[in-house]
Design a protein around this motif. Structure first.
Motif: not given
Length: 383
Positions: A210, A237-238, A231-234
């Motif tokens: 991060h 998943r990315e 920068e990602y919600d999950d």
């Protein structure tokens, strides 16, 4: 001598201590020429490691010159330039005979799991470390090795833990040619793990962190694709999305328990210090690897309960590999890679701090100031 001394959480200072004496015929006394602050030292600095006693000197990464040897030492002599693995081990017990130097049975009265470690609390044997001008090295014929004449001091220093541990983490990943390897954590160990993954045949290396400056280093030093999980919600998943929704073939956890503890630890105080830590990165690793893949764990975790998603790991058919690195076992191959120019460990060093200013060094490293990735400590007598 002058040495870093622990005075309590977030409180370290340089003070006068007696030069350590020879306590056993197999001991050596080393005059420290370079030491380092490791990310795992921050667990001690923040008061999150059990039985870290006031007055202890930290530091498990150091090199130096032999000042004195015990009467039984045969492989070292005064004036030798040596590198010392962070593991303290006897070399002859059941575990040492099998190359499990980090699990030595004879050097730590608390050795239900880990063996001895320099400067890492009485949980790990109570040995003073090398963030000082001198340090006592037990089993001097077993652990230390002569630094090759062609090797730079800073490169040798990083072989004593960070590089060896990162390389070991890649080994534990069982990487096959063309594999996709994801590394959680872009600190020194994570950077070295990512770099080492290429040496083991990886076809793609992903690094997740991060802090933008550490991710930049992952791109330039380890030539990895990078992801800022903030920068990602999950982020899981990315990771799935970027691997055709299969998951990475191998995932390396180079984070471990958060070095400043989690909320539960702060609320419950010393009773649950480093109770296993908050295993966020490890659970991300379990979720991000493909079914039948391998998770490699080198991050520092405590000896007690941790809410790890073990059922998910079992149902996905994962292989979990983990241990403290048996440092000296990695050296022959690492020496080849360094001499051949495939690795330049000192490329990650960002700060060189006099021993007298080590309190400021801990603050900079802990607070992630000044784009600090790896601080090296220089004792005044060798500056």
């Amino acid at each position: 001598m002058r040495a870093m001394v622990y005075r309590g959480p977030y409180k370290v200072r340089v003070d006068e201590k007696d030069i350590p004496p020879i306590e056993h015929p197999n001991d050596a006394i080393i005059r420290v020429t370079l030491a380092a602050i490791c990310g795992s030292d921050l667990h001690l600095y923040h008061g999150m490691m059990p039985d870290t006693r006031v007055g202890m000197t930290f530091g498990h990464e150091f090199i130096g010159v032999v000042e004195e040897v015990g009467s039984s030492v045969q492989n070292l002599k005064r004036g030798d330039r040596v590198m010392v693995p962070f593991n303290i081990y006897c070399g002859s017990c059941y575990f040492c005979a099998r190359g499990l130097y980090s699990n030595c049975h004879n050097v730590n009265p608390n050795a239900t799991a880990v063996g001895g470690i320099y400067g890492y609390s009485h949980t790990c044997g109570g040995y003073d470390g090398g963030q000082s001008e001198y340090v006592r090295v037990p089993f001097a014929d077993v652990g230390p090795a002569l630094i090759p004449e062609w090797m730079d001091d800073e490169d040798a220093l990083l072989c004593t833990d960070a590089l060896a541990t990162g390389y070991f983490g890649a080994q534990l990943g069982d990487i096959h040619e063309g594999d996709t390897v994801a590394v959680f954590g872009a600190g020194p160990v994570g950077l070295f793990a990512a770099k080492s993954a290429w040496l083991m045949g990886a076809g793609r290396v992903l690094v997740i962190d991060h802090l933008d400056y550490r991710l930049e280093k992952a791109r330039t030093f380890a030539h990895a694709e990078t992801f800022n999980f903030a920068e990602y919600d999950d982020i899981v998943r990315e990771m799935k999305k970027t691997t055709d929704y299969l998951g990475a073939d191998a995932v390396i956890d180079a984070v471990g328990a958060e070095a400043d503890g989690n909320l539960t630890q702060h609320l419950t105080s010393a009773k649950f210090k480093l109770q296993g830590g908050s295993p966020v990165a490890l659970n991300w690793a379990i979720d991000s690897v493909r079914k039948g893949g391998t998770v490699s764990v080198m991050g520092a975790y405590g000896p007690l309960f941790s809410a790890v998603k073990f059922g998910d790991a079992m149902n996905k058919g994962l292989t979990l590999h983990m241990n403290q690195c048996p440092v000296k076992r990695q050296w022959p191959r690492l020496f080849e890679h360094i001499q051949n120019g495939y690795l330049k460990p000192s490329d990650i060093v960002t700060h060189r701090i006099p021993l007298e200013h080590i309190a400021e060094g801990y603050h900079i490293f802990s607070a992630k100031l000044d784009n600090c990735i790896k601080p090296v400590i220089v004792p005044s007598q060798s500056a």
